[in-house]
Design a protein around this motif. Structure first.
Motif, PDB file in Angstrom:
ATOM      1  N   THR A 189      79.801  97.007  46.541  1.00 48.83           N
ATOM      2  CA  THR A 189      78.352  97.203  46.468  1.00 48.83           C
ATOM      3  C   THR A 189      77.789  97.322  47.874  1.00 48.83           C
ATOM      4  O   THR A 189      78.231  96.610  48.778  1.00 48.83           O
ATOM      5  CB  THR A 189      77.668  96.042  45.717  1.00 48.83           C
ATOM      6  OG1 THR A 189      76.254  96.290  45.678  1.00 48.83           O
ATOM      7  CG2 THR A 189      77.900  94.692  46.376  1.00 48.83           C
ATOM      8  N   PRO A 190      76.835  98.243  48.070  1.00 48.82           N
ATOM      9  CA  PRO A 190      76.148  98.250  49.355  1.00 48.82           C
ATOM     10  C   PRO A 190      75.174  97.071  49.418  1.00 48.82           C
ATOM     11  O   PRO A 190      74.923  96.418  48.404  1.00 48.82           O
ATOM     12  CB  PRO A 190      75.390  99.577  49.363  1.00 48.82           C
ATOM     13  CG  PRO A 190      75.418 100.107  47.976  1.00 48.82           C
ATOM     14  CD  PRO A 190      76.350  99.279  47.155  1.00 48.82           C
TER      15      PRO A 190
ATOM     16  N   CYS B 283      72.027  94.021  42.483  1.00 48.62           N
ATOM     17  CA  CYS B 283      73.141  94.721  43.130  1.00 48.62           C
ATOM     18  C   CYS B 283      73.673  95.735  42.138  1.00 48.62           C
ATOM     19  O   CYS B 283      73.949  95.397  40.978  1.00 48.62           O
ATOM     20  CB  CYS B 283      74.278  93.767  43.465  1.00 48.62           C
ATOM     21  SG  CYS B 283      74.029  92.859  44.971  1.00 48.62           S
ATOM     22  N   MET B 284      73.803  96.965  42.575  1.00 48.64           N
ATOM     23  CA  MET B 284      74.413  98.015  41.774  1.00 48.64           C
ATOM     24  C   MET B 284      75.870  98.065  42.216  1.00 48.64           C
ATOM     25  O   MET B 284      76.160  98.420  43.355  1.00 48.64           O
ATOM     26  CB  MET B 284      73.682  99.330  42.058  1.00 48.64           C
ATOM     27  CG  MET B 284      74.008 100.422  41.105  1.00 48.64           C
ATOM     28  SD  MET B 284      73.512  99.981  39.421  1.00 48.64           S
ATOM     29  CE  MET B 284      73.646 101.586  38.687  1.00 48.64           C
ATOM     30  N   ILE B 285      76.753  97.662  41.307  1.00 50.58           N
ATOM     31  CA  ILE B 285      78.161  97.454  41.679  1.00 50.58           C
ATOM     32  C   ILE B 285      79.025  98.593  41.172  1.00 50.58           C
ATOM     33  O   ILE B 285      78.956  98.961  39.995  1.00 50.58           O
ATOM     34  CB  ILE B 285      78.644  96.106  41.097  1.00 50.58           C
ATOM     35  CG1 ILE B 285      77.804  94.970  41.716  1.00 50.58           C
ATOM     36  CG2 ILE B 285      80.126  95.904  41.346  1.00 50.58           C
ATOM     37  CD1 ILE B 285      77.927  93.654  40.980  1.00 50.58           C
ATOM     38  N   ASP B 286      79.802  99.151  42.084  1.00 53.69           N
ATOM     39  CA  ASP B 286      80.744 100.203  41.698  1.00 53.69           C
ATOM     40  C   ASP B 286      82.036  99.537  41.233  1.00 53.69           C
ATOM     41  O   ASP B 286      82.577  98.680  41.935  1.00 53.69           O
ATOM     42  CB  ASP B 286      81.022 101.123  42.898  1.00 53.69           C
ATOM     43  CG  ASP B 286      81.979 102.224  42.516  1.00 53.69           C
ATOM     44  OD1 ASP B 286      81.510 103.316  42.160  1.00 53.69           O
ATOM     45  OD2 ASP B 286      83.222 101.985  42.556  1.00 53.69           O
TER      46      ASP B 286
ATOM     47  N   VAL C 256      75.748  91.268  32.094  1.00 49.48           N
ATOM     48  CA  VAL C 256      75.359  92.242  33.126  1.00 49.48           C
ATOM     49  C   VAL C 256      74.889  93.495  32.383  1.00 49.48           C
ATOM     50  O   VAL C 256      74.992  93.558  31.158  1.00 49.48           O
ATOM     51  CB  VAL C 256      76.548  92.594  34.057  1.00 49.48           C
ATOM     52  CG1 VAL C 256      77.126  91.338  34.700  1.00 49.48           C
ATOM     53  CG2 VAL C 256      77.631  93.368  33.308  1.00 49.48           C
ATOM     54  N   VAL C 257      74.390  94.486  33.108  1.00 51.80           N
ATOM     55  CA  VAL C 257      73.963  95.728  32.443  1.00 51.80           C
ATOM     56  C   VAL C 257      74.780  96.890  33.013  1.00 51.80           C
ATOM     57  O   VAL C 257      74.886  97.038  34.244  1.00 51.80           O
ATOM     58  CB  VAL C 257      72.456  95.996  32.639  1.00 51.80           C
ATOM     59  CG1 VAL C 257      72.029  97.232  31.847  1.00 51.80           C
ATOM     60  CG2 VAL C 257      71.630  94.788  32.211  1.00 51.80           C
ATOM     61  N   ALA C 258      75.372  97.682  32.115  1.00 52.52           N
ATOM     62  CA  ALA C 258      76.213  98.804  32.545  1.00 52.52           C
ATOM     63  C   ALA C 258      75.406  99.795  33.379  1.00 52.52           C
ATOM     64  O   ALA C 258      74.229 100.051  33.093  1.00 52.52           O
ATOM     65  CB  ALA C 258      76.794  99.512  31.319  1.00 52.52           C
ATOM     66  N   ALA C 259      76.053 100.386  34.379  1.00 50.10           N
ATOM     67  CA  ALA C 259      75.374 101.342  35.274  1.00 50.10           C
ATOM     68  C   ALA C 259      74.812 102.526  34.503  1.00 50.10           C
ATOM     69  O   ALA C 259      73.775 103.098  34.891  1.00 50.10           O
ATOM     70  CB  ALA C 259      76.346 101.826  36.356  1.00 50.10           C
TER      71      ALA C 259
ATOM     72  N   ASP D 238      80.237 104.145  35.936  1.00 56.20           N
ATOM     73  CA  ASP D 238      81.412 103.412  36.436  1.00 56.20           C
ATOM     74  C   ASP D 238      81.076 102.125  37.155  1.00 56.20           C
ATOM     75  O   ASP D 238      81.695 101.788  38.177  1.00 56.20           O
ATOM     76  CB  ASP D 238      82.240 104.315  37.381  1.00 56.20           C
ATOM     77  CG  ASP D 238      82.777 105.541  36.682  1.00 56.20           C
ATOM     78  OD1 ASP D 238      82.667 105.592  35.438  1.00 56.20           O
ATOM     79  OD2 ASP D 238      83.282 106.448  37.375  1.00 56.20           O
ATOM     80  N   GLY D 239      80.117 101.393  36.651  1.00 53.74           N
ATOM     81  CA  GLY D 239      79.802 100.128  37.308  1.00 53.74           C
ATOM     82  C   GLY D 239      78.811  99.332  36.501  1.00 53.74           C
ATOM     83  O   GLY D 239      78.628  99.557  35.309  1.00 53.74           O
ATOM     84  N   PHE D 240      78.170  98.390  37.148  1.00 53.88           N
ATOM     85  CA  PHE D 240      77.182  97.563  36.449  1.00 53.88           C
ATOM     86  C   PHE D 240      76.202  96.981  37.443  1.00 53.88           C
ATOM     87  O   PHE D 240      76.445  96.954  38.642  1.00 53.88           O
ATOM     88  CB  PHE D 240      77.877  96.459  35.636  1.00 53.88           C
ATOM     89  CG  PHE D 240      78.784  95.538  36.423  1.00 53.88           C
ATOM     90  CD1 PHE D 240      78.317  94.329  36.915  1.00 53.88           C
ATOM     91  CD2 PHE D 240      80.118  95.878  36.662  1.00 53.88           C
ATOM     92  CE1 PHE D 240      79.155  93.472  37.626  1.00 53.88           C
ATOM     93  CE2 PHE D 240      80.964  95.029  37.385  1.00 53.88           C
ATOM     94  CZ  PHE D 240      80.480  93.823  37.859  1.00 53.88           C
TER      95      PHE D 240
END
Ligand code: GLU
Length: 394
Positions: free
Chosen positions: A322-323, A331-334, A359-362, A369-371
């Protein structure tokens, strides 16, 4: 063809999906009610208690029997207080008459779009986006035009991207800075460059959702279009509120400031929908806007510490990255390396739920492809949640 009435929903409703942030949170609540130990990082709301002076204002209002209808657009006291907030905190000088109070920022956005979109009107939305933006646009009959952004580009759109996306039927650009779910925060210089593009296209309105303005970690003043470019103020609607800043999510108060014609249009719709926002909540919001503001700095610093701890922990988990978000509390997590195992990010989110973390899916945010996680939870719960995520993906 004749349908059975019990199975008939409108075409407008059939165009939208339920809110996936709210759906995941409801699911976490239901699992907890069954006795499961679930840490919910799915919804964005501060875990701090509502400030004492705001609680007192709500109690005082109740004791004063302040329980009747108010003016549809909000009490005069709250519209004044919100105008003060827009000027003091966002640099937007607006008369109280051009402020409307709604049942949460979400309702203000809903009314603004419903009041202005005709079928086929295009709405530009940078993605990843907050879940409800595209759904509200589609419900109102508008067409969602995705302006994709990348982590490498700071999740911000460029002037060239905006210019290329505008057509004669573009009605709105939705900007959210600091943004949910990425924390992307536009500096003034970039907003000024976007404004140059907007000046060439007078048909485009701008919805600037500044609900996370107090939660900026990069320093400097908050930059927002209506303050930077008074010549565009006639077509900029700025959304703010107390939910995220003052830990008042359940009281449902949002405020919007914009041109007179638009605020009136939103009020017309509100008069047939909820009518006024809850009177007791409005009394609390007056106290929030006019009372002490210094604790917000302490809260922001606590969020900053959590952000730093969460980002470090996420980036240490194999296959997650995550950036560092510049603002808000997400946080938007790859999680792309884990996708072959799960198939899609909704399956990954359900797997994490099985392991005790909501969590919530991207994909709910137009990402993939993340959450998303919210780090607006206490430090011990966050640390526990991150261990659970690590174990779930091991
Ligand atoms: N805006 C918050 C979030 O994204 C609250 C839930 C919602 O309304 O989507 O988590």
């Amino acid at each position: 063809m004749i349908h059975k009435a019990s199975h008939m929903t409108s075409q407008a409703l059939d165009r939208i999906a339920p809110s996936r942030t709210n759906a995941m949170t409801d699911r976490a609540i239901a699992l907890r009610a069954e006795g499961r130990d679930i840490i919910s990082l799915s919804v964005g709301e501060p875990d701090f208690p509502m400030p004492a002076h705001v609680k007192q204002a709500v109690r005082d209002a109740l004791d004063a029997d302040d329980t009747r209808y108010t003016a549809v657009a909000g009490t005069a006291a709250l519209r004044e207080a919100a105008a003060l907030h827009f000027a003091r905190d966002l640099g937007i000088s607006v008369p109280a008459g051009q402020v409307i109070v709604s049942a949460g920022g979400k309702q203000a956005i809903f009314h603004a779009l419903l009041a202005t979109l005709d079928p086929g009107d295009e709405v530009l939305i940078p993605s990843p986006w907050w879940v409800s933006y595209p759904e509200i646009v589609r419900f109102a009959g508008g067409v969602v035009v995705d302006l994709p952004t990348t982590a490498a580009g700071g999740f911000r759109i460029t002037p060239a991207q905006l210019e290329a996306a505008i057509t004669p039927t573009t009605r709105w650009l939705l900007l959210n800075s600091p943004g949910n779910p990425t924390g992307a925060t536009y500096p003034a210089v970039e907003l000024l460059a976007l404004a140059d593009v907007l000046r060439r296209h007078p048909q485009v309105l701008v919805l600037s959702d500044d609900i996370y303005a107090p939660l900026r970690y990069t320093g400097g003043a908050h930059a927002t279009l209506a303050a930077l470019c008074p010549d565009l103020a006639e077509r900029v609607l700025t959304i703010s509120g107390v939910s995220k800043s003052h830990a008042m999510t359940g009281l449902r108060i949002g405020v919007a400031a914009g041109p007179d014609w638009l605020v009136r249009a939103m009020g017309k719709l509100q008069s047939h929908n909820s009518g006024n926002p809850a009177s007791l909540s409005q009394a609390g919001a007056v106290a929030a806007f006019t009372g002490p503001q210094d604790f917000l700095i302490d809260w922001r610093e606590r969020f900053r510490a959590r952000r730093d701890a969460v980002v470090a922990a996420i980036n240490a988990i194999p296959g997650l990255s995550t950036p560092v978000p510049d603002g808000a509390f997400y946080c938007m997590i790859d999680a792309a390396p884990h996708m072959p195992r799960f198939g899609d990010d909704e399956a990954l989110a359900l797997h994490l739920l099985e392991h005790g973390v909501a969590v919530v899916a991207a994909s709910a945010f137009g990402g993939h492809d993340g959450f998303r996680i919210s780090f607006a939870a206490d430090e011990a719960r966050l640390a526990d949640a991150l261990h659970r995520i690590e174990r779930a993906l091991a």
